[in-house]
Design an enzyme around this catalytic site. Structure first.
Site, PDB file in Angstrom:
ATOM      1  N   LYS A 113      28.811  13.153 -22.966  1.00 49.73           N
ATOM      2  CA  LYS A 113      29.416  11.916 -23.139  1.00 49.73           C
ATOM      3  C   LYS A 113      30.563  11.683 -22.375  1.00 49.73           C
ATOM      4  CE  LYS A 113      27.100  10.751 -26.866  1.00 49.73           C
ATOM      5  NZ  LYS A 113      25.981   9.834 -27.047  1.00 49.73           N
ATOM      6  N   LYS A 196      11.085  12.409 -23.067  1.00 52.12           N
ATOM      7  CA  LYS A 196      10.656  12.318 -24.658  1.00 52.12           C
ATOM      8  C   LYS A 196      10.722  10.771 -25.089  1.00 52.12           C
ATOM      9  CE  LYS A 196      15.203  12.590 -27.052  1.00 52.12           C
ATOM     10  NZ  LYS A 196      15.595  12.597 -28.307  1.00 52.12           N
ATOM     11  N   LYS A 199      14.873   6.092 -28.141  1.00 49.64           N
ATOM     12  CA  LYS A 199      15.360   4.678 -28.476  1.00 49.64           C
ATOM     13  C   LYS A 199      16.204   4.126 -27.174  1.00 49.64           C
ATOM     14  CE  LYS A 199      18.038   5.649 -32.625  1.00 49.64           C
ATOM     15  NZ  LYS A 199      17.313   6.709 -33.077  1.00 49.64           N
TER      16      LYS A 199
END
Ligand code: ADP
Ligand code: TRP
Length: 331
Positions: A113, A196, A199
């Site tokens: 992050k 993979k 979203k």
């Protein structure tokens, strides 16, 4: 005694990868073992990215609906929304005193992050693993069905649990383990030829549980392929391996074998392969999608389930919090 806990962050619709990798396992735990299960919507966790209030509300509702549509049953599992259990943030406050800045900064997710969103490194992001640990230990859970990406968070959970036990010379919290019910952790590939299903990648890389048959078929038919095998028994490039992996997740042995042979002797037609994936994926998703639409209209039922879930989760959480306060001298 074994106890199962897991949760999903409400960050959007669930895709086929989330279903195969996470929720399907939750349902198996619920159905195949006679042990208490707690499955929740991790709404506090999603605040690290400051979602719009209406988006957050819709996403929480959507995950709850999708949990139920996939087969989680409030008669068998405790299904609740994290923020409906105030004992969780209270225990989180206590556990923040047992977590050190250095170890939190070393978490892989935190470091990711820091790299990907340098403008928003808030304190909640740093202490995300503490909140996650509390989600688990608040029910004294022993088993946590999660994907491979959560292994380090589970390791930190065990560290905090052990640290509490050692600091107060008690054997109170068990050390929870990540688990999956299949023989291996599944990774569902995306449709864009690499990586993979997720979203966050392009909208077309993922099949969402809410996608209708037409959309599902269109996305699968557009999946990336190569020009086709030129020589017999040629190795498969990643995008074709991915299609075969998807086929293997949904089709029967005979169909899979038929396409494998066709690839090996260069007679394969990718259109047929994709058609078979779409058709079989539709078979898996259709009942889930139908149930999603039924539940969407049933506000009353959703409210009841949330209410009941919060009541039973609070019962377990408040017993733990009471013990913890007693142990640490907050009497
Ligand atoms: P996304 O990567 O789409 O944002 P999340 O990180 O919210 O998904 O993951 C929610 C759960 O679904 C986790 O337990 C994760 O391990 C699982 N999961 C996500 N994508 C996949 C995938 N493609 N294959 C298998 N499991 C997955
Ligand atoms: N961190 C998990 C994820 O990103 C979500 C989560 C929060 C969770 N608390 C949890 C998972 C407790 C299992 C148990 O997918």
């Amino acid at each position: 005694m074994e106890i199962v806990v897991s949760g999903v962050r409400p960050t959007g619709n669930q895709h086929f990868g989330n279903y195969m990798g996470a929720i399907r396992n939750f349902v198996k735990f619920q159905d195949e073992f006679d042990i208490p299960c707690y499955f929740f919507v991790a709404d506090y966790h999603s605040l690290t990215t400051h979602p719009k209030p209406e988006d957050l509300q819709n996403n929480v509702r959507q995950i709850l609906i999708e949990y139920l549509a996939c087969g989680l049953d409030p008669k068998k599992s405790n299904i609740y929304i994290q923020s409906h259990v105030p004992e969780i943030p209270e225990l989180y406050l206590i556990f923040n005193m047992l977590a050190y800045k250095g170890e939190l900064e070393r978490s892989v997710t935190f470091k990711d992050k820091v790299r990907s969103q340098p403008e928003n490194i808030n304190a909640g992001l740093l202490t995300y693993p503490v909140l996650m640990a509390v989600d688990i230990i608040v029910h004294k859970a022993t088993q946590v069905p999660v994907g491979k990406d959560q292994e380090q968070h589970l390791e930190m959970t065990r560290t905090f649990a052990r640290r509490f036990n050692n600091a107060y010379k008690v054997e109170y919290f068990p050390e929870p383990q990540p688990v999956s019910l299949g023989d291996k952790l599944v990774k569902v590939p995306g449709l864009d030829g690499k990586g993979k299903m997720s979203k966050s990648e392009s909208e077309n890389s993922a099949i969402f549980l809410v996608d209708d048959e037409k959309k599902l078929r269109k996305k699968v038919m557009r999946a990336v392929t190569d020009a086709g095998p030129k020589e017999k028994n040629q190795a498969m490039p990643e995008e074709i391996q991915n299609l075969f992996q998807l086929l293997e997740l949904v089709a029967d042995g005979e169909t899979i074998q038929q396409f494998k042979s066709a690839y090996a002797d260069c007679t394969i037609r990718y259109g047929d392969l994709k058609g078979a994936i779409a058709e079989n994926m539709e078979k898996t998703i259709k009942p889930i999608r139908e149930r999603i639409h039924e539940l969407e209209a049933d506000d009353k039922l959703l409210k009841e389930i949330m209410h009941e879930g919060a009541t039973s989760a609070r019962k377990s959480a408040s017993a733990t919090l009471k013990d913890v306060k007693e142990i640490i001298g907050l009497r």
